[in-house]
Design an enzyme around this catalytic site. Sequence first.
Site, PDB file in Angstrom:
ATOM      1  N   TYR A  71       7.498  33.252  23.617  1.00  0.00           N
ATOM      2  CA  TYR A  71       8.841  33.513  24.165  1.00  0.00           C
ATOM      3  C   TYR A  71       9.713  34.232  23.127  1.00  0.00           C
ATOM      4  O   TYR A  71      10.338  35.259  23.429  1.00  0.00           O
ATOM      5  CB  TYR A  71       9.463  32.174  24.567  1.00  0.00           C
ATOM      6  CG  TYR A  71      10.824  32.266  25.221  1.00  0.00           C
ATOM      7  CD1 TYR A  71      10.973  32.813  26.494  1.00  0.00           C
ATOM      8  CD2 TYR A  71      11.958  31.773  24.584  1.00  0.00           C
ATOM      9  CE1 TYR A  71      12.218  32.870  27.108  1.00  0.00           C
ATOM     10  CE2 TYR A  71      13.208  31.816  25.190  1.00  0.00           C
ATOM     11  CZ  TYR A  71      13.328  32.370  26.451  1.00  0.00           C
ATOM     12  OH  TYR A  71      14.566  32.428  27.056  1.00  0.00           O
ATOM     13  N   LYS A 129      11.121  38.041  23.476  1.00  0.00           N
ATOM     14  CA  LYS A 129      12.562  38.331  23.499  1.00  0.00           C
ATOM     15  C   LYS A 129      12.957  39.226  22.313  1.00  0.00           C
ATOM     16  O   LYS A 129      13.850  40.076  22.457  1.00  0.00           O
ATOM     17  CB  LYS A 129      13.367  37.028  23.508  1.00  0.00           C
ATOM     18  CG  LYS A 129      13.187  36.201  24.786  1.00  0.00           C
ATOM     19  CD  LYS A 129      13.644  36.930  26.039  1.00  0.00           C
ATOM     20  CE  LYS A 129      13.703  36.016  27.265  1.00  0.00           C
ATOM     21  NZ  LYS A 129      14.167  36.709  28.468  1.00  0.00           N
ATOM     22  N   ASP A 155       6.363  40.409  42.480  1.00  0.00           N
ATOM     23  CA  ASP A 155       5.810  39.685  41.336  1.00  0.00           C
ATOM     24  C   ASP A 155       5.785  40.619  40.137  1.00  0.00           C
ATOM     25  O   ASP A 155       5.018  41.586  40.091  1.00  0.00           O
ATOM     26  CB  ASP A 155       4.385  39.201  41.666  1.00  0.00           C
ATOM     27  CG  ASP A 155       3.789  38.387  40.523  1.00  0.00           C
ATOM     28  OD1 ASP A 155       4.442  38.253  39.457  1.00  0.00           O
ATOM     29  OD2 ASP A 155       2.659  37.876  40.696  1.00  0.00           O
ATOM     30  N   ASN A 207      16.481  40.303  34.106  1.00  0.00           N
ATOM     31  CA  ASN A 207      16.847  38.916  33.827  1.00  0.00           C
ATOM     32  C   ASN A 207      15.680  37.943  34.009  1.00  0.00           C
ATOM     33  O   ASN A 207      15.656  36.895  33.382  1.00  0.00           O
ATOM     34  CB  ASN A 207      18.016  38.524  34.756  1.00  0.00           C
ATOM     35  CG  ASN A 207      18.183  37.022  34.833  1.00  0.00           C
ATOM     36  OD1 ASN A 207      18.684  36.395  33.901  1.00  0.00           O
ATOM     37  ND2 ASN A 207      17.736  36.409  35.932  1.00  0.00           N
ATOM     38  N   THR A 252      20.467  25.031  32.886  1.00  0.00           N
ATOM     39  CA  THR A 252      19.766  25.547  34.072  1.00  0.00           C
ATOM     40  C   THR A 252      18.493  24.698  34.240  1.00  0.00           C
ATOM     41  O   THR A 252      18.133  23.933  33.343  1.00  0.00           O
ATOM     42  CB  THR A 252      19.308  27.009  33.865  1.00  0.00           C
ATOM     43  OG1 THR A 252      18.243  27.019  32.901  1.00  0.00           O
ATOM     44  CG2 THR A 252      20.419  27.927  33.410  1.00  0.00           C
ATOM     45  N   ASP A 299      12.901  38.709  43.143  1.00  0.00           N
ATOM     46  CA  ASP A 299      12.276  37.517  42.552  1.00  0.00           C
ATOM     47  C   ASP A 299      10.896  37.354  43.176  1.00  0.00           C
ATOM     48  O   ASP A 299      10.642  37.834  44.285  1.00  0.00           O
ATOM     49  CB  ASP A 299      13.125  36.270  42.831  1.00  0.00           C
ATOM     50  CG  ASP A 299      12.948  35.180  41.771  1.00  0.00           C
ATOM     51  OD1 ASP A 299      13.911  34.907  41.026  1.00  0.00           O
ATOM     52  OD2 ASP A 299      11.828  34.615  41.675  1.00  0.00           O
TER      53      ASP A 299
HETATM   54  N1  LIG Z   1      18.398  28.812  30.457  1.00  0.00           N
HETATM   55  C1  LIG Z   1      18.597  29.105  29.177  1.00  0.00           C
HETATM   56  O1  LIG Z   1      19.040  28.272  28.376  1.00  0.00           O
HETATM   57  C2  LIG Z   1      18.298  30.485  28.669  1.00  0.00           C
HETATM   58  C3  LIG Z   1      18.580  30.755  27.332  1.00  0.00           C
HETATM   59  C4  LIG Z   1      18.316  32.034  26.836  1.00  0.00           C
HETATM   60  C5  LIG Z   1      17.788  33.011  27.657  1.00  0.00           C
HETATM   61  N2  LIG Z   1      17.504  32.704  28.963  1.00  0.00           N
HETATM   62  C6  LIG Z   1      16.926  33.779  29.766  1.00  0.00           C
HETATM   63  O2  LIG Z   1      17.695  33.972  30.924  1.00  0.00           O
HETATM   64  C7  LIG Z   1      16.865  34.470  31.969  1.00  0.00           C
HETATM   65  C8  LIG Z   1      17.086  33.639  33.230  1.00  0.00           C
HETATM   66  O3  LIG Z   1      16.729  32.291  32.925  1.00  0.00           O
HETATM   67  P1  LIG Z   1      17.148  31.044  33.842  1.00  0.00           P
HETATM   68  O4  LIG Z   1      17.560  29.957  32.920  1.00  0.00           O
HETATM   69  O5  LIG Z   1      18.043  31.471  34.940  1.00  0.00           O
HETATM   70  O6  LIG Z   1      15.694  30.654  34.382  1.00  0.00           O
HETATM   71  P2  LIG Z   1      15.212  30.314  35.872  1.00  0.00           P
HETATM   72  O7  LIG Z   1      13.840  29.747  35.706  1.00  0.00           O
HETATM   73  O8  LIG Z   1      16.254  29.525  36.607  1.00  0.00           O
HETATM   74  O9  LIG Z   1      15.118  31.774  36.522  1.00  0.00           O
HETATM   75  C9  LIG Z   1      14.108  32.684  36.213  1.00  0.00           C
HETATM   76  C10 LIG Z   1      13.752  33.415  37.501  1.00  0.00           C
HETATM   77  O10 LIG Z   1      12.738  34.380  37.183  1.00  0.00           O
HETATM   78  C11 LIG Z   1      11.829  34.375  38.247  1.00  0.00           C
HETATM   79  N3  LIG Z   1      10.505  34.837  37.831  1.00  0.00           N
HETATM   80  C12 LIG Z   1       9.627  34.202  37.029  1.00  0.00           C
HETATM   81  N4  LIG Z   1       8.470  34.863  36.989  1.00  0.00           N
HETATM   82  C13 LIG Z   1       8.622  35.939  37.792  1.00  0.00           C
HETATM   83  C14 LIG Z   1       7.751  36.994  38.204  1.00  0.00           C
HETATM   84  N5  LIG Z   1       6.474  37.040  37.787  1.00  0.00           N
HETATM   85  N6  LIG Z   1       8.227  37.940  39.035  1.00  0.00           N
HETATM   86  C15 LIG Z   1       9.503  37.883  39.510  1.00  0.00           C
HETATM   87  N7  LIG Z   1      10.352  36.890  39.176  1.00  0.00           N
HETATM   88  C16 LIG Z   1       9.908  35.941  38.333  1.00  0.00           C
HETATM   89  C17 LIG Z   1      11.725  32.912  38.689  1.00  0.00           C
HETATM   90  O11 LIG Z   1      11.186  32.781  40.003  1.00  0.00           O
HETATM   91  C18 LIG Z   1      13.179  32.475  38.567  1.00  0.00           C
HETATM   92  O12 LIG Z   1      13.857  32.593  39.801  1.00  0.00           O
HETATM   93  C19 LIG Z   1      15.434  34.413  31.448  1.00  0.00           C
HETATM   94  O13 LIG Z   1      15.045  35.696  30.995  1.00  0.00           O
HETATM   95  C20 LIG Z   1      15.542  33.457  30.282  1.00  0.00           C
HETATM   96  O14 LIG Z   1      14.549  33.687  29.308  1.00  0.00           O
HETATM   97  C21 LIG Z   1      17.741  31.470  29.485  1.00  0.00           C
END
Ligand SMILES: NC(=O)c1ccc[n+]([C@@H]2O[C@H](COP(=O)([O-])OP(=O)(O)OC[C@H]3O[C@@H](n4cnc5c(N)ncnc54)[C@H](O)[C@@H]3O)[C@@H](O)[C@H]2O)c1
Length: 262
Positions: free
Chosen positions: A154, A158, A62, A89, A189, A37
Site C-alpha cells: 500500500y 501510494k 473493475d 480515488n 471509514t 466502482d
Molecule cells: N480511509 C482512510 O483512512 C484512508 C486514508 C488514506 C487514504 N485513503 C484512500 O482513500 C481512497 C478511498 O478510501 P475509502 O476509505 O473510501 O475506502 P473504501 O473501501 O470505503 O472505498 C474504496 C472503493 O474502491 C472500490 N474498489 C476497490 N477495488 C476496486 C476495483 N478493482 N475496481 C473498482 N473499484 C474498486 C471499492 O469497491 C470501494 O467502493 C483509497 O484510495 C484509500 O487508499 C483512505
Amino acid sequence: MGTADSEVALVTGAGGAIGSEICRALRAAGIRVALADVDEAALERTAADLGPGDDLASFAADLADDRQTAGLPDRVREHFGGLDILVNNAGVREVVPLLDLTPGQWRRTLDIDLVAPFVLSRAAIPGMIAQGGGKIVNVASMAGLSAFRDRAAYSSAKAGLIMLTKVTAVECGDQGIRCNAVAPGVVETPMTSSFFGSADLTASIRANTPMRRWCGPAEIAEPVVFLCGPQARFVNGAVIPVDGGWTAGYYGAELSPRPKES
Ligand SMILES: NC(=O)c1ccc[n+]([C@@H]2O[C@H](COP(=O)([O-])OP(=O)(O)OC[C@H]3O[C@@H](n4cnc5c(N)ncnc54)[C@H](O)[C@@H]3O)[C@@H](O)[C@H]2O)c1
C-alpha cells in the site's frame, strides 16, 4: 447541481466512503459526476444517497482489468458528451507483515492503487487535451509520504501514485492538464473501522496527530474540489497532505513537559 454544459468528473471508488463524499461535494459545486466502482450494490447506495438527477450516472467497472479501466473515459464521454475531471480515488489496502505479504497480494494492491490510475489517466488525457484542458486529482495517502508497518504494498503504491502525479503534471502541464494529489491521514471509514473499536489505537492516532483527532470523508472531499476548481488554476504537481499534521513532523508530546494528554 450541474446542467447540460457543466463540467464532468469521473470519480473511481464512488461506492466507498471517501468517494461518495467526493461525488457529493463535486455535485454541490455544480459539476456533473460519473460514479465508477466494481461494487454495483455500493454504487447504487451512493446514487440513492445522492438523490436523483441527470447530472449523475453510474458505471460499473473493475479497475483490476486494464481493458475495462481504459474503456471508462469513453463510456463517460458517450453518456455526458465530455470529461473534464478525473478523480482516481478507488483503492485497496493489505495490512500484512512484509515477510508474509505474497507477490500476488503485492501485485493486486499495485494493480488497483497505481496501475489503474495510470491506465485511466492515459485513457482520459488525450480527450481532455482535445477539448482544451482537464484536471486530475489522485487520492494517495500519508502512507505514501511516510513508511507504515505492515503496509509495504500500500505504501509503495501510494508513493508511486504521488510520483505519477508529479510526472503527469510535468509532462502534460503545457497541454492544459493540471494533476495534483491529496494524501489523507486517518479517515473514519469502513477501511479503518477496526481502528475505532480500540482505545489503544485511537489514543495512538491522537498521539501522532498534532490536531489531536482523525477526520471524516468530507474533510478529504473539500480539498479535492478545491484542486478541481478555478481557485487552484495555477496549482499543478502538488501533493496536499490532509492529515492534521501527522506527516509534517513528529508530534513528540512525551518530549515536552507542556502538552497535557487527555
Ligand atoms: N480511509 C482512510 O483512512 C484512508 C486514508 C488514506 C487514504 N485513503 C484512500 O482513500 C481512497 C478511498 O478510501 P475509502 O476509505 O473510501 O475506502 P473504501 O473501501 O470505503 O472505498 C474504496 C472503493 O474502491 C472500490 N474498489 C476497490 N477495488 C476496486 C476495483 N478493482 N475496481 C473498482 N473499484 C474498486 C471499492 O469497491 C470501494 O467502493 C483509497 O484510495 C484509500 O487508499 C483512505
